[in-house]
Write a protein that holds these residues in place. Structure first.
Motif, PDB file in Angstrom:
ATOM      1  N   ARG D   7     120.874  42.692  22.554  1.00 50.53           N
ATOM      2  CA  ARG D   7     121.177  41.793  21.474  1.00 50.53           C
ATOM      3  C   ARG D   7     120.487  40.297  22.062  1.00 50.53           C
ATOM      4  O   ARG D   7     119.784  39.664  21.469  1.00 50.53           O
ATOM      5  CB  ARG D   7     122.562  41.282  21.354  1.00 50.53           C
ATOM      6  N   ASP D   8     120.653  40.108  23.365  1.00 48.26           N
ATOM      7  CA  ASP D   8     119.982  38.871  24.173  1.00 48.26           C
ATOM      8  C   ASP D   8     118.516  38.964  23.793  1.00 48.26           C
ATOM      9  O   ASP D   8     117.789  38.211  23.494  1.00 48.26           O
ATOM     10  CB  ASP D   8     120.258  38.676  25.568  1.00 48.26           C
ATOM     11  N   ARG D   9     117.974  40.191  24.226  1.00 50.02           N
ATOM     12  CA  ARG D   9     116.445  40.280  24.016  1.00 50.02           C
ATOM     13  C   ARG D   9     115.897  40.305  22.620  1.00 50.02           C
ATOM     14  O   ARG D   9     115.100  39.487  22.413  1.00 50.02           O
ATOM     15  CB  ARG D   9     116.005  41.559  24.596  1.00 50.02           C
ATOM     16  N   ALA D  10     116.728  40.670  21.539  1.00 51.87           N
ATOM     17  CA  ALA D  10     116.144  40.418  20.334  1.00 51.87           C
ATOM     18  C   ALA D  10     116.357  38.872  19.827  1.00 51.87           C
ATOM     19  O   ALA D  10     115.331  38.545  19.358  1.00 51.87           O
ATOM     20  CB  ALA D  10     117.015  41.087  19.349  1.00 51.87           C
ATOM     21  N   VAL D  11     117.486  38.446  20.182  1.00 50.61           N
ATOM     22  CA  VAL D  11     117.574  36.800  20.038  1.00 50.61           C
ATOM     23  C   VAL D  11     116.415  36.156  20.571  1.00 50.61           C
ATOM     24  O   VAL D  11     115.911  35.161  20.103  1.00 50.61           O
ATOM     25  CB  VAL D  11     118.839  36.432  20.389  1.00 50.61           C
ATOM     26  N   PHE D  12     116.318  36.480  21.739  1.00 47.63           N
ATOM     27  CA  PHE D  12     115.163  35.666  22.643  1.00 47.63           C
ATOM     28  C   PHE D  12     113.926  35.772  22.201  1.00 47.63           C
ATOM     29  O   PHE D  12     113.226  34.846  21.947  1.00 47.63           O
ATOM     30  CB  PHE D  12     115.432  36.157  24.163  1.00 47.63           C
ATOM     31  N   GLU D  13     113.436  37.048  21.790  1.00 43.51           N
ATOM     32  CA  GLU D  13     112.246  37.325  21.052  1.00 43.51           C
ATOM     33  C   GLU D  13     112.065  36.484  19.908  1.00 43.51           C
ATOM     34  O   GLU D  13     110.834  36.066  19.429  1.00 43.51           O
ATOM     35  CB  GLU D  13     111.914  38.727  20.912  1.00 43.51           C
ATOM     36  N   ALA D  14     113.019  36.340  19.317  1.00 41.09           N
ATOM     37  CA  ALA D  14     112.965  35.546  17.865  1.00 41.09           C
ATOM     38  C   ALA D  14     112.872  34.166  18.233  1.00 41.09           C
ATOM     39  O   ALA D  14     111.738  33.520  17.256  1.00 41.09           O
ATOM     40  CB  ALA D  14     114.254  35.628  17.089  1.00 41.09           C
ATOM     41  N   GLY D  15     113.484  33.712  19.179  1.00 41.77           N
ATOM     42  CA  GLY D  15     113.077  32.240  19.653  1.00 41.77           C
ATOM     43  C   GLY D  15     111.956  32.047  20.017  1.00 41.77           C
ATOM     44  O   GLY D  15     110.834  31.082  19.530  1.00 41.77           O
ATOM     45  N   ILE D  16     111.202  32.811  20.729  1.00 40.13           N
ATOM     46  CA  ILE D  16     109.740  32.901  21.135  1.00 40.13           C
ATOM     47  C   ILE D  16     108.788  32.630  19.930  1.00 40.13           C
ATOM     48  O   ILE D  16     107.982  32.093  19.855  1.00 40.13           O
ATOM     49  CB  ILE D  16     109.402  34.101  22.070  1.00 40.13           C
ATOM     50  N   LYS D  17     108.955  33.580  19.175  1.00 38.50           N
ATOM     51  CA  LYS D  17     107.934  33.562  17.968  1.00 38.50           C
ATOM     52  C   LYS D  17     107.841  32.566  17.084  1.00 38.50           C
ATOM     53  O   LYS D  17     106.999  31.907  16.292  1.00 38.50           O
ATOM     54  CB  LYS D  17     108.339  35.078  16.946  1.00 38.50           C
ATOM     55  N   LYS D  91     114.734  47.607  20.211  1.00 38.10           N
ATOM     56  CA  LYS D  91     115.468  48.712  20.240  1.00 38.10           C
ATOM     57  C   LYS D  91     116.211  48.890  18.995  1.00 38.10           C
ATOM     58  O   LYS D  91     115.672  49.059  17.990  1.00 38.10           O
ATOM     59  CB  LYS D  91     116.132  48.893  21.513  1.00 38.10           C
ATOM     60  N   ASN D  92     117.482  49.092  19.078  1.00 41.96           N
ATOM     61  CA  ASN D  92     118.201  49.244  17.864  1.00 41.96           C
ATOM     62  C   ASN D  92     118.843  47.823  17.180  1.00 41.96           C
ATOM     63  O   ASN D  92     119.639  47.801  16.363  1.00 41.96           O
ATOM     64  CB  ASN D  92     119.274  50.191  17.874  1.00 41.96           C
ATOM     65  N   THR D  93     118.426  46.636  17.699  1.00 42.18           N
ATOM     66  CA  THR D  93     119.237  45.654  17.266  1.00 42.18           C
ATOM     67  C   THR D  93     117.948  44.639  16.444  1.00 42.18           C
ATOM     68  O   THR D  93     116.843  44.542  16.928  1.00 42.18           O
ATOM     69  CB  THR D  93     119.716  44.902  18.395  1.00 42.18           C
ATOM     70  N   ILE D  94     118.507  44.078  15.278  1.00 43.48           N
ATOM     71  CA  ILE D  94     117.572  43.362  14.550  1.00 43.48           C
ATOM     72  C   ILE D  94     118.099  41.608  14.643  1.00 43.48           C
ATOM     73  O   ILE D  94     119.477  41.538  14.240  1.00 43.48           O
ATOM     74  CB  ILE D  94     117.471  43.722  12.989  1.00 43.48           C
ATOM     75  N   ALA D  95     117.504  40.981  14.944  1.00 44.26           N
ATOM     76  CA  ALA D  95     117.809  39.485  15.128  1.00 44.26           C
ATOM     77  C   ALA D  95     117.323  39.024  13.769  1.00 44.26           C
ATOM     78  O   ALA D  95     115.879  39.025  13.515  1.00 44.26           O
ATOM     79  CB  ALA D  95     117.296  38.725  16.173  1.00 44.26           C
ATOM     80  N   TYR D  96     117.660  38.183  13.013  1.00 43.13           N
ATOM     81  CA  TYR D  96     117.323  37.294  11.531  1.00 43.13           C
ATOM     82  C   TYR D  96     117.268  35.949  12.051  1.00 43.13           C
ATOM     83  O   TYR D  96     118.294  35.287  12.358  1.00 43.13           O
ATOM     84  CB  TYR D  96     118.201  37.780  10.517  1.00 43.13           C
ATOM     85  N   ALA D  97     116.034  35.229  12.062  1.00 38.92           N
ATOM     86  CA  ALA D  97     115.985  33.992  12.245  1.00 38.92           C
ATOM     87  C   ALA D  97     115.273  33.370  11.254  1.00 38.92           C
ATOM     88  O   ALA D  97     114.550  33.814  10.559  1.00 38.92           O
ATOM     89  CB  ALA D  97     115.169  33.544  13.852  1.00 38.92           C
ATOM     90  N   GLU D  98     115.246  31.736  11.245  1.00 42.05           N
ATOM     91  CA  GLU D  98     114.896  31.118  10.318  1.00 42.05           C
ATOM     92  C   GLU D  98     114.383  29.758  10.753  1.00 42.05           C
ATOM     93  O   GLU D  98     114.698  29.228  11.857  1.00 42.05           O
ATOM     94  CB  GLU D  98     115.890  30.754   9.302  1.00 42.05           C
ATOM     95  N   LEU D  99     113.254  29.230  10.155  1.00 38.75           N
ATOM     96  CA  LEU D  99     112.881  28.051  10.678  1.00 38.75           C
ATOM     97  C   LEU D  99     112.893  27.134   9.023  1.00 38.75           C
ATOM     98  O   LEU D  99     112.395  27.598   7.979  1.00 38.75           O
ATOM     99  CB  LEU D  99     111.345  27.682  11.009  1.00 38.75           C
ATOM    100  N   ALA D 100     113.674  26.103   9.012  1.00 41.61           N
ATOM    101  CA  ALA D 100     113.847  25.517   7.775  1.00 41.61           C
ATOM    102  C   ALA D 100     114.062  23.966   7.694  1.00 41.61           C
ATOM    103  O   ALA D 100     114.765  23.641   8.952  1.00 41.61           O
ATOM    104  CB  ALA D 100     114.871  25.947   6.990  1.00 41.61           C
ATOM    105  N   TYR D 101     113.369  23.099   7.193  1.00 41.21           N
ATOM    106  CA  TYR D 101     113.666  21.594   7.048  1.00 41.21           C
ATOM    107  C   TYR D 101     115.144  21.338   6.758  1.00 41.21           C
ATOM    108  O   TYR D 101     115.612  21.797   5.751  1.00 41.21           O
ATOM    109  CB  TYR D 101     112.652  21.138   6.137  1.00 41.21           C
ATOM    110  N   ASP D 102     115.816  20.751   7.909  1.00 40.99           N
ATOM    111  CA  ASP D 102     117.061  20.204   7.577  1.00 40.99           C
ATOM    112  C   ASP D 102     117.096  18.725   7.092  1.00 40.99           C
ATOM    113  O   ASP D 102     116.590  17.865   7.800  1.00 40.99           O
ATOM    114  CB  ASP D 102     117.892  20.211   8.793  1.00 40.99           C
ATOM    115  N   GLU D 103     117.157  18.701   5.913  1.00 43.72           N
ATOM    116  CA  GLU D 103     116.951  17.379   5.240  1.00 43.72           C
ATOM    117  C   GLU D 103     117.903  16.143   6.028  1.00 43.72           C
ATOM    118  O   GLU D 103     117.696  15.005   6.201  1.00 43.72           O
ATOM    119  CB  GLU D 103     117.111  17.374   3.714  1.00 43.72           C
ATOM    120  N   GLU D 104     119.283  16.514   6.067  1.00 41.59           N
ATOM    121  CA  GLU D 104     120.318  15.442   6.440  1.00 41.59           C
ATOM    122  C   GLU D 104     119.546  15.121   7.836  1.00 41.59           C
ATOM    123  O   GLU D 104     119.929  13.912   8.212  1.00 41.59           O
ATOM    124  CB  GLU D 104     121.681  16.422   6.766  1.00 41.59           C
ATOM    125  N   GLN D 105     119.363  15.891   8.663  1.00 45.90           N
ATOM    126  CA  GLN D 105     119.138  15.463  10.115  1.00 45.90           C
ATOM    127  C   GLN D 105     117.496  15.312  10.376  1.00 45.90           C
ATOM    128  O   GLN D 105     117.148  14.825  11.189  1.00 45.90           O
ATOM    129  CB  GLN D 105     119.290  16.751  10.955  1.00 45.90           C
TER     130      GLN D 105
END
Lengths: 118, 118, 118, 118
Positions: D7-17, D91-105
């Motif tokens: 899980r850590d690896r999936a999440v880390f790779e998502a951040g990198i990308k 491996k067997n874990t999917i991390a779903y990540a998003e980049l989106a403009y946060d209007e409020e911030q």
């Protein structure tokens, strides 16, 4: 499926920071004389971002020397020249991440080294 | 059609250097505290390249302050924040070029200001 | 010292465009399958800018194949992989410029090839 | 302290990308006509990298239109124009990540949305 937790966030942010600095600075013209300042600048560009606890950047001087154009005496920063140690602190969790050239795979490898709760 | 001359080469090199630094460094995370070091780093990345005689970079602090995210206290370098004065020396010709924000056109404008023979 | 003329402006703009595209796209992850689309994208990013009359970008497939990581089957775009032919039109003057890998100097060389009045 | 897991690896790779594509492409000259091709190119530059299962990039046309220089009819890609949905499979874990403009911030926010075991 489980909730996103503190650990996930710390690890995710570490990935973001390494991916970001890599693609921001690769290509920068550099010489033996300016490598030190570029290291400090890359560190600063990370430190200003959220959740970065500490970062240490070093540029492989041997590669710079070897890649320097003999006529013009400079080269461009390449990913494989970079060694980065990064700590991200998200709430009470620290993620330790690294970018280091993996000689065997001939690849600038990013990895999570350790995750701690404070 | 005429031969490429010294003047052409000086002017061409000046264009290359401005285009290069702009697209290398736009996007760099920056704060009021790191603006000074980033200015020096951009200068250094130009100075190591062929034919650069001198360069002076300044980043508009008012824009940085205004663009800084209120929560995270940093922003990204934008082209319109940059003021650059550059001298390229090719053989005996100096080309003076500039990057400056043109408010009327709302555009980061690059221009040749002067060309001299030494 | 003389006035800046049309020829100077055409040559200067050609330099800007080559410096810009180089430092914008170097570092882009690329494979044999995506090289063609990246070529077209670099061309488009130039065409939208002022004074660009035409541009042709090609990426050296032999270098991509050689540089591709054997495990991951991709590499990053490097300056030496790029061959660019660019025409800038400023008023009635066309500047023809080129980016091409100079094997002898092991350097991605930008040069002005020809300047014409229409 | 615990072992690094899938899980850590999936999440880390998502951040990198996400960090990588952001800092690679921000600054790219873009118009209403080229936005579509740039979206596809950013997707491709991610797809060639390890562990990327799928990615969808969209560029906010309203912002492009608004930011376009009225004289020159183009602008530069900004982080806040980007909306990215990314799936990383490690491996067997999917991390779903998003980049989106946060209007409020007023901030281009990257986030982990979901983590699944297959």
């Amino acid at each position: 499926m489980t909730e996103i937790n503190e650990r996930d966030r710390a690890v995710f942010e570490a990935g973001i920071k390494l991916g970001a600095l890599y693609h921001q600075f690769v290509g920068t013209p550099i010489s033996m004389d300016t490598a030190n300042d570029l290291e400090r600048m890359i560190e600063q560009s990370a430190i200003v971002q959220p959740y970065v606890r500490s970062i240490s950047v070093s540029i492989d001087r041997g590669m710079v020397q070897k890649k320097q154009n003999p006529t013009f005496r400079y080269c461009e920063l390449e990913g494989r020249m970079l060694h980065v140690s990064l700590q991200v602190l998200y709430k009470n969790t620290i993620a330790y991440a690294e970018l280091a050239y993996d000689e065997e795979q001939d690849y600038p490898l990013m990895s999570i080294k350790k995750i701690e709760s404070m």
